[in-house]
Scaffold this motif. Structure first.
Motif, PDB file in Angstrom:
ATOM      1  N   MET A 253       0.845  -1.195   0.000  1.00  0.00           N
ATOM      2  CA  MET A 253       0.000   0.000   0.000  1.00  0.00           C
ATOM      3  C   MET A 253       0.881   1.246   0.000  1.00  0.00           C
ATOM      4  SD  MET A 253      -2.804   1.297   2.823  1.00  0.00           S
ATOM      5  CE  MET A 253      -3.872  -0.133   2.605  1.00  0.00           C
ATOM      6  N   ASP A 254       0.648   2.139  -0.952  1.00  0.00           N
ATOM      7  CA  ASP A 254       1.380   3.393  -1.014  1.00  0.00           C
ATOM      8  C   ASP A 254       0.805   4.344   0.030  1.00  0.00           C
ATOM      9  OD1 ASP A 254       2.647   5.744  -1.612  1.00  0.00           O
ATOM     10  OD2 ASP A 254       2.146   5.750  -3.734  1.00  0.00           O
ATOM     11  N   MET A 255       1.655   4.792   0.957  1.00  0.00           N
ATOM     12  CA  MET A 255       1.186   5.676   2.020  1.00  0.00           C
ATOM     13  C   MET A 255       1.096   7.133   1.592  1.00  0.00           C
ATOM     14  SD  MET A 255       0.253   3.951   4.550  1.00  0.00           S
ATOM     15  CE  MET A 255       0.352   2.263   5.147  1.00  0.00           C
ATOM     16  N   LEU A 256       1.497   7.423   0.348  1.00  0.00           N
ATOM     17  CA  LEU A 256       1.278   8.751  -0.230  1.00  0.00           C
ATOM     18  C   LEU A 256       1.902   9.864   0.602  1.00  0.00           C
ATOM     19  CD1 LEU A 256      -2.499   8.191  -1.113  1.00  0.00           C
ATOM     20  CD2 LEU A 256      -0.536   7.876  -2.630  1.00  0.00           C
ATOM     21  N   LEU A 257       3.123   9.648   1.061  1.00  0.00           N
ATOM     22  CA  LEU A 257       3.798  10.651   1.893  1.00  0.00           C
ATOM     23  C   LEU A 257       4.834  11.469   1.123  1.00  0.00           C
ATOM     24  CD1 LEU A 257       4.287   8.758   5.276  1.00  0.00           C
ATOM     25  CD2 LEU A 257       2.472  10.343   4.600  1.00  0.00           C
ATOM     26  N   LYS A 258       4.973  11.213  -0.152  1.00  0.00           N
ATOM     27  CA  LYS A 258       5.907  12.010  -0.951  1.00  0.00           C
ATOM     28  C   LYS A 258       5.480  13.469  -0.940  1.00  0.00           C
ATOM     29  CE  LYS A 258       7.458   8.377  -4.124  1.00  0.00           C
ATOM     30  NZ  LYS A 258       6.792   7.268  -3.407  1.00  0.00           N
ATOM     31  N   GLY A 259       6.431  14.353  -0.664  1.00  0.00           N
ATOM     32  CA  GLY A 259       6.147  15.776  -0.571  1.00  0.00           C
ATOM     33  C   GLY A 259       5.726  16.234   0.806  1.00  0.00           C
ATOM     34  N   LYS A 260       5.526  15.312   1.735  1.00  0.00           N
ATOM     35  CA  LYS A 260       5.169  15.668   3.105  1.00  0.00           C
ATOM     36  C   LYS A 260       6.419  15.888   3.944  1.00  0.00           C
ATOM     37  CE  LYS A 260       0.819  14.975   2.149  1.00  0.00           C
ATOM     38  NZ  LYS A 260      -0.092  16.136   1.959  1.00  0.00           N
ATOM     39  N   VAL A 261       6.285  16.707   4.961  1.00  0.00           N
ATOM     40  CA  VAL A 261       7.381  16.987   5.898  1.00  0.00           C
ATOM     41  C   VAL A 261       6.949  16.546   7.287  1.00  0.00           C
ATOM     42  CG1 VAL A 261       8.858  18.753   6.919  1.00  0.00           C
ATOM     43  CG2 VAL A 261       8.147  18.949   4.512  1.00  0.00           C
ATOM     44  N   ALA A 262       7.771  15.730   7.919  1.00  0.00           N
ATOM     45  CA  ALA A 262       7.442  15.176   9.236  1.00  0.00           C
ATOM     46  C   ALA A 262       8.491  15.563  10.260  1.00  0.00           C
ATOM     47  CB  ALA A 262       7.341  13.655   9.160  1.00  0.00           C
ATOM     48  N   LEU A 263       8.038  15.946  11.435  1.00  0.00           N
ATOM     49  CA  LEU A 263       8.911  16.176  12.591  1.00  0.00           C
ATOM     50  C   LEU A 263       8.692  15.041  13.577  1.00  0.00           C
ATOM     51  CD1 LEU A 263      10.643  17.655  14.723  1.00  0.00           C
ATOM     52  CD2 LEU A 263       8.604  19.036  15.270  1.00  0.00           C
ATOM     53  N   VAL A 264       9.773  14.361  13.920  1.00  0.00           N
ATOM     54  CA  VAL A 264       9.717  13.301  14.925  1.00  0.00           C
ATOM     55  C   VAL A 264      10.600  13.720  16.086  1.00  0.00           C
ATOM     56  CG1 VAL A 264      10.061  10.859  15.422  1.00  0.00           C
ATOM     57  CG2 VAL A 264       9.424  11.575  13.099  1.00  0.00           C
ATOM     58  N   THR A 265      10.008  13.919  17.262  1.00  0.00           N
ATOM     59  CA  THR A 265      10.821  14.288  18.424  1.00  0.00           C
ATOM     60  C   THR A 265      11.411  13.030  19.052  1.00  0.00           C
ATOM     61  OG1 THR A 265       8.992  14.210  20.030  1.00  0.00           O
ATOM     62  CG2 THR A 265       9.335  16.281  18.834  1.00  0.00           C
ATOM     63  N   GLY A 266      12.587  13.200  19.656  1.00  0.00           N
ATOM     64  CA  GLY A 266      13.262  12.052  20.252  1.00  0.00           C
ATOM     65  C   GLY A 266      13.551  10.978  19.221  1.00  0.00           C
ATOM     66  N   ALA A 267      14.035  11.403  18.041  1.00  0.00           N
ATOM     67  CA  ALA A 267      14.156  10.487  16.906  1.00  0.00           C
ATOM     68  C   ALA A 267      15.545   9.882  16.753  1.00  0.00           C
ATOM     69  CB  ALA A 267      13.788  11.210  15.614  1.00  0.00           C
ATOM     70  N   ALA A 268      16.421  10.098  17.719  1.00  0.00           N
ATOM     71  CA  ALA A 268      17.802   9.633  17.568  1.00  0.00           C
ATOM     72  C   ALA A 268      17.972   8.147  17.862  1.00  0.00           C
ATOM     73  CB  ALA A 268      18.730  10.449  18.474  1.00  0.00           C
ATOM     74  N   ARG A 269      16.974   7.530  18.494  1.00  0.00           N
ATOM     75  CA  ARG A 269      17.159   6.123  18.871  1.00  0.00           C
ATOM     76  C   ARG A 269      15.806   5.453  19.103  1.00  0.00           C
ATOM     77  NH1 ARG A 269      19.623   7.149  24.978  1.00  0.00           N
ATOM     78  NH2 ARG A 269      17.709   7.998  25.885  1.00  0.00           N
ATOM     79  N   ASP A 270      15.871   4.144  19.215  1.00  0.00           N
ATOM     80  CA  ASP A 270      14.743   3.322  19.644  1.00  0.00           C
ATOM     81  C   ASP A 270      13.493   3.555  18.785  1.00  0.00           C
ATOM     82  OD1 ASP A 270      16.498   2.418  21.588  1.00  0.00           O
ATOM     83  OD2 ASP A 270      15.780   3.824  23.100  1.00  0.00           O
ATOM     84  N   VAL A 271      12.339   3.744  19.426  1.00  0.00           N
ATOM     85  CA  VAL A 271      11.085   3.877  18.694  1.00  0.00           C
ATOM     86  C   VAL A 271      11.098   5.103  17.778  1.00  0.00           C
ATOM     87  CG1 VAL A 271       8.602   4.261  18.924  1.00  0.00           C
ATOM     88  CG2 VAL A 271       9.747   2.623  20.421  1.00  0.00           C
ATOM     89  N   GLY A 272      11.623   6.219  18.259  1.00  0.00           N
ATOM     90  CA  GLY A 272      11.672   7.429  17.443  1.00  0.00           C
ATOM     91  C   GLY A 272      12.487   7.229  16.177  1.00  0.00           C
ATOM     92  N   ARG A 273      13.586   6.546  16.306  1.00  0.00           N
ATOM     93  CA  ARG A 273      14.436   6.252  15.143  1.00  0.00           C
ATOM     94  C   ARG A 273      13.662   5.432  14.118  1.00  0.00           C
ATOM     95  NH1 ARG A 273      17.107   1.797  13.546  1.00  0.00           N
ATOM     96  NH2 ARG A 273      18.994   2.065  12.260  1.00  0.00           N
ATOM     97  N   GLU A 274      12.984   4.383  14.568  1.00  0.00           N
ATOM     98  CA  GLU A 274      12.253   3.511  13.660  1.00  0.00           C
ATOM     99  C   GLU A 274      11.119   4.273  12.973  1.00  0.00           C
ATOM    100  OE1 GLU A 274      12.097  -0.367  11.998  1.00  0.00           O
ATOM    101  OE2 GLU A 274      13.505   0.462  13.467  1.00  0.00           O
TER     102      GLU A 274
END
Length: 245
Positions: A1-22
């Motif tokens: 299934m194409d999630m159609l996220l091309k062109g979207k911008v996402a901010l993930v906090t705490g993204a350096a490791r673990d769940v945030g990284r994934e």
């Protein structure tokens, strides 16, 4: 299934490791440009950015303490300047200090509340105008299941994250008219939890609590974040979805 996220911008906090990284890697794999937030894990954030870029994606690391609204506001402004907008916010950053309630201190209360509750407030507030402008914004908060059902030793973080659940439900009602959804994922115990010594010491007892007889992995969580971030999740809002084995 194409999630159609091309062109979207996402901010993930705490993204350096673990769940945030994934989560960051999963969103990037579906075409989103990812702002990789970190506070203390500079090398980890750089590694996430490098992995995304190696796969042909786009990512930039941003240092900001989510407990500080000034730092968050500056970070979001820089993200919008660098990427041209903001569509998806994943409130993942958190801190949990396991301790009996009678032994907790005001300093411990403040640290957990500042990061877990105020962090989600700060990020959501700074991002809100940009999400409204996008017309299809997404806010996703991650909390531990202690905030949904309670847990001995985690009373303060459970209370803080309980506030996040209420925040997301309220934002879902307030922002829905602008096309923005807001949801919460309530997580069971993950193998990469910060208190790994405690987890390992109690592993047999803990796994017996789960019908699937195992703890979770970051890879169990990221796909749901990707779904909720996509157009396919556009009619899901104000929900608390338990991912807990």
């Amino acid at each position: 299934m194409d999630m159609l996220l091309k062109g979207k911008v996402a901010l993930v906090t705490g993204a350096a490791r673990d769940v945030g990284r994934e989560i960051a890697l999963g969103l990037a794999a579906e075409g989103a440009a990812v702002a990789v937030n970190y506070n203390g894990s500079r090398e980890g954030a750089a590694a996430v950015v490098a992995e995304i870029e190696k796969a042909g994606g786009k990512a930039i690391a941003y240092k900001a303490d989510v407990a500080s609204f000034d730092e968050v506001r500056a970070m979001v402004a820089k993200i919008v300047q660098d990427f041209g907008g903001l569509n998806i916010v994943v409130n993942n950053a958190g801190v949990a200090l396991r301790n009996r309630f009678v032994d907790t201190t005001p300093e411990e209360w403040q640290k957990q509340i500042n990061v877990c509750l105020y962090g989600a407030i700060h990020v959501s507030k700074a991002a809100a105008p940009h999400l409204e402008k996008a017309g299809d914004g997404r806010i996703i908060a991650l909390v531990g299941d202690s905030s949904r059902v309670g847990e001995s030793g985690l009373s303060i973080v459970a209370a803080a994250r309980g506030g996040v659940i209420a925040l997301m439900k309220s934002l879902a009602r307030e922002f829905g008219r602008f096309g923005t959804t807001a949801n919460t994922l309530s997580l069971g115990l993950i193998e990469t939890a910060h208190d790994r010594d405690w987890v390992n010491a109690n592993r047999d007892k803990l796994t017996r609590l789960y019908p699937l007889r195992r703890l979770g992995f970051p890879s169990d969580i990221a796909p749901m974040v990707t779904l909720l971030s996509s157009k396919h999740g556009g009619w899901i809002t104000g929900q608390v979805i338990s991912i807990s084995g």
